[in-house]
Scaffold this active site. Structure first.
Site, mmCIF file in Angstrom:
data_model
loop_
_atom_site.group_PDB
_atom_site.id
_atom_site.type_symbol
_atom_site.label_atom_id
_atom_site.label_comp_id
_atom_site.label_asym_id
_atom_site.label_seq_id
_atom_site.Cartn_x
_atom_site.Cartn_y
_atom_site.Cartn_z
ATOM 1 N N ALA A 66 0.070 -2.670 1.966
ATOM 2 C CA ALA A 66 -0.546 -2.596 0.643
ATOM 3 C C ALA A 66 -0.948 -4.024 0.272
ATOM 4 C CB ALA A 66 0.444 -2.021 -0.352
ATOM 5 N N GLY A 111 2.472 -0.516 4.054
ATOM 6 C CA GLY A 111 1.588 0.617 3.755
ATOM 7 C C GLY A 111 0.717 1.026 4.945
ATOM 8 N N GLU A 114 2.859 3.161 6.958
ATOM 9 C CA GLU A 114 2.995 4.417 6.211
ATOM 10 C C GLU A 114 1.762 5.303 6.402
ATOM 11 O OE1 GLU A 114 4.110 2.127 2.696
ATOM 12 O OE2 GLU A 114 5.938 3.317 2.576
ATOM 13 N N GLU A 134 8.654 -5.141 3.743
ATOM 14 C CA GLU A 134 8.805 -5.103 2.287
ATOM 15 C C GLU A 134 10.047 -5.802 1.761
ATOM 16 O OE1 GLU A 134 7.590 -2.613 4.061
ATOM 17 O OE2 GLU A 134 6.036 -1.549 2.948
#
Ligand code: CAA
Length: 260
Positions: A66, A111, A114, A134
């Site tokens: 992200a 992300g 993911e 993260e």
């Protein structure tokens, strides 16, 4: 529809969807998440599309996570909302009727991992790298990663990867069951497209219902999953695809499925 951050190309029913922000290693900001959701929703409704391959633009990254620049200033409320929107995208991919294959060509971090995990399976370049950095940013995976990774490889390996924030190579990701097939970098996309074509030649309803049975069955007891499987199996006997598939076998001819 035109997208600012995505390249979409469909050839013979197989769509290649490329996240295209190479200047930031294809990081997912809210705009990209929204575009991915719209694009995948449209592709799922498009009867000309039989399968989707997701990849990243450039040599270096699939998706490096992200967008940290966007997230850095988020309030708690904004972060929760961003996480829920990312998770909605991942759930859409899981619920889509069309099969979605990740072709991981480089970094698949946070992300990005993911996004790959939300695909039905992953092919990776030997140069790809995987991880959840993260905790090093003071947060946790927020687009379904804690849930999808633990379900895929079990809690112990997921714990090690998520707690350490370690970045692992493609060979280890394959050994751990994250990646189905390792490919030479120059062959990755064509291998993913070959498999997509192999799937696309089968009965589309059979493929869609198999995806539904496997994805939803994982959230059920085995007995409920068996019952669910039997109901989907039964429904398929009301379709033209079942008549075509079995008819073609008995008449010793090739199939011509319509997805109806
Ligand atoms: N968000 C925003 N920008 C990013 C980014 C990200 N996730 N990853 C890379 N970039 C940007 C860099 O800031 C850099 O931009 P500038 O040229 O403007 O400085 C550009 O992409 C190229 O990156 P690097 O210079 O860092 O490339 P490198 O080869 O030295 O390192 C890397 C590559 C190891 C992948 C490194 O870029 C990196 O660690 N990226 C961050 C990875 C990460 O922490 N991802 C998880 C994000 S959190 C998350 O995803 C939460 C969630 O679950 C929802």
């Amino acid at each position: 529809m035109e997208y600012k951050n995505l390249l979409i190309e469909t050839v013979d029913g197989i769509t290649t969807l490329t996240v295209n922000r190479p200047q930031v290693l294809n990081a997912l900001n809210s705009e990209v998440v929204q575009e991915l959701e719209c694009a995948l929703y449209e592709l799922d409704l498009d009867s000309a599309v039989k399968a989707v391959v997701v990849t990243g633009a450039g040599e270096k990254a699939f998706v490096a996570g992200a967008d940290i620049k966007e997230m850095a200033g988020m309030s708690s409320f904004d972060a929760h909302d961003f996480s829920r929107r990312g998770q909605r995208l991942m759930l859409l991919m899981e619920r889509m009727r069309k099969p979605v294959i990740a072709a991981v060509n480089g970094y698949a971090l946070g992300g990005g991992l993911e996004l790959a995990l939300a695909c039905d399976f992953i092919y990776a370049s030997e140069k790809a790298k995987f991880g959840f950095p993260e905790v090093g940013l003071g947060v946790i995976p927020g687009f379904g990663g804690t849930q999808n990774l633990a379900r895929l490889i079990g809690p112990n390996k997921a714990n090690e990867l998520v707690f350490s924030g370690r970045i692992i190579g493609a060979a280890q990701a394959c050994e751990w069951g994250i990646v189905n097939e390792l490919c030479a970098p120059e062959e990755l996309l064509s291998r993913a497209l070959d498999t997509a074509r192999e799937i696309a030649a089968k009965g589309p309803l059979g493929v869609a219902y198999a995806k539904d049975a496997i994805a939803n069955g994982l959230n059920m007891t085995k007995e409920d999953g068996f019952r669910y499987e039997a109901s989907l199996f039964g429904v398929l006997f009301a379709t033209g695809d079942q008549r075509e598939g079995m008819g073609a076998f008995l008449e010793k001819r090739s199939t011509n499925f319509t997805g109806k």
